[in-house]
Design a protein around this motif. Sequence first.
Motif, mmCIF file in Angstrom:
data_model
loop_
_atom_site.group_PDB
_atom_site.id
_atom_site.type_symbol
_atom_site.label_atom_id
_atom_site.label_comp_id
_atom_site.label_asym_id
_atom_site.label_seq_id
_atom_site.Cartn_x
_atom_site.Cartn_y
_atom_site.Cartn_z
ATOM 1 N N ALA A 1 0.857 -1.187 0.000
ATOM 2 C CA ALA A 1 0.000 0.000 0.000
ATOM 3 C C ALA A 1 0.893 1.237 0.000
ATOM 4 N N GLU A 2 0.340 2.337 -0.418
ATOM 5 C CA GLU A 2 1.084 3.596 -0.477
ATOM 6 C C GLU A 2 1.749 3.927 0.856
ATOM 7 N N ASP A 3 1.020 3.735 1.953
ATOM 8 C CA ASP A 3 1.556 4.078 3.270
ATOM 9 C C ASP A 3 2.555 3.041 3.792
ATOM 10 N N GLN A 4 2.853 2.012 3.000
ATOM 11 C CA GLN A 4 3.830 0.996 3.407
ATOM 12 C C GLN A 4 5.063 0.977 2.501
ATOM 13 N N GLN A 5 5.122 1.857 1.546
ATOM 14 C CA GLN A 5 6.244 1.910 0.607
ATOM 15 C C GLN A 5 7.587 2.105 1.304
ATOM 16 N N HIS A 6 7.569 2.771 2.444
ATOM 17 C CA HIS A 6 8.824 3.023 3.166
ATOM 18 C C HIS A 6 9.524 1.738 3.598
ATOM 19 N N TRP A 7 8.778 0.628 3.677
ATOM 20 C CA TRP A 7 9.386 -0.642 4.085
ATOM 21 C C TRP A 7 10.386 -1.176 3.061
ATOM 22 N N ILE A 8 10.283 -0.754 1.840
ATOM 23 C CA ILE A 8 11.250 -1.180 0.818
ATOM 24 C C ILE A 8 12.648 -0.709 1.223
ATOM 25 N N GLY A 9 12.782 0.553 1.528
ATOM 26 C CA GLY A 9 14.064 1.114 1.941
ATOM 27 C C GLY A 9 14.526 0.594 3.286
ATOM 28 N N ILE A 10 13.594 0.429 4.208
ATOM 29 C CA ILE A 10 13.953 -0.080 5.539
ATOM 30 C C ILE A 10 14.551 -1.471 5.427
ATOM 31 N N ASN A 11 13.932 -2.352 4.643
ATOM 32 C CA ASN A 11 14.461 -3.707 4.467
ATOM 33 C C ASN A 11 15.833 -3.674 3.808
ATOM 34 N N ALA A 12 15.983 -2.870 2.777
ATOM 35 C CA ALA A 12 17.264 -2.802 2.057
ATOM 36 C C ALA A 12 18.375 -2.310 2.973
ATOM 37 N N GLU A 13 18.104 -1.290 3.754
ATOM 38 C CA GLU A 13 19.128 -0.734 4.644
ATOM 39 C C GLU A 13 19.440 -1.694 5.787
ATOM 40 N N ALA A 14 18.417 -2.290 6.376
ATOM 41 C CA ALA A 14 18.624 -3.211 7.496
ATOM 42 C C ALA A 14 19.414 -4.442 7.073
ATOM 43 N N ALA A 15 19.229 -4.876 5.849
ATOM 44 C CA ALA A 15 19.963 -6.052 5.355
ATOM 45 C C ALA A 15 21.465 -5.810 5.331
ATOM 46 N N THR A 16 21.886 -4.550 5.275
ATOM 47 C CA THR A 16 23.316 -4.246 5.299
ATOM 48 C C THR A 16 23.856 -4.170 6.721
ATOM 49 N N ARG A 17 22.992 -4.029 7.708
ATOM 50 C CA ARG A 17 23.415 -3.860 9.101
ATOM 51 C C ARG A 17 23.316 -5.105 9.960
ATOM 52 N N TYR A 18 22.384 -5.997 9.624
ATOM 53 C CA TYR A 18 22.122 -7.138 10.493
ATOM 54 C C TYR A 18 22.555 -8.440 9.839
ATOM 55 N N PRO A 19 22.871 -9.432 10.663
ATOM 56 C CA PRO A 19 23.372 -10.704 10.113
ATOM 57 C C PRO A 19 22.304 -11.491 9.372
ATOM 58 N N SER A 20 22.769 -12.256 8.439
ATOM 59 C CA SER A 20 21.904 -13.161 7.688
ATOM 60 C C SER A 20 21.456 -14.286 8.610
ATOM 61 N N ILE A 21 20.266 -14.761 8.387
ATOM 62 C CA ILE A 21 19.739 -15.886 9.160
ATOM 63 C C ILE A 21 19.337 -16.973 8.170
ATOM 64 N N ARG A 22 19.726 -18.196 8.461
ATOM 65 C CA ARG A 22 19.453 -19.303 7.556
ATOM 66 C C ARG A 22 18.636 -20.419 8.186
ATOM 67 N N ALA A 23 18.391 -20.318 9.494
ATOM 68 C CA ALA A 23 17.641 -21.364 10.192
ATOM 69 C C ALA A 23 16.565 -20.737 11.066
#
Length: 101
Positions: free
Chosen positions: A62-84
């Motif tokens: 939704a329009e009011d949730q578009q900001h989550w695209i950037g939040i996910n992209a930025e957070a993926a650079t800061r937090y560790p990957s999880i595989r389990a």
Amino acid sequence: MTHVVTDNCRGCRYTDCVAQCPVACFHVNEARVYINPGVCIDCGACIPACPVHAIVEEFDLAEDQQHWIGINAEAATRYPSIRARMAPLEGADDRRRALGY
């Protein structure tokens, strides 16, 4: 396109989605998970696995949730990957009920 983890994940951190991901695109912090858009292959396996409906295809946001695209992209650079899969956070079931699921 990619998938995006929205605010429904906050306070739950169910990781059923992680167990379904064939490419390990999830990243985790103390409160939630995020999807790395550079790794996500848009397979959709994570969507039905999420018990709080926190994962959405980018084009379905939704329009009011578009900001989550950037939040996910930025957070993926800061937090560790999880595989389990991890245990959900304390109170996750209460949060899920509060969200109506």
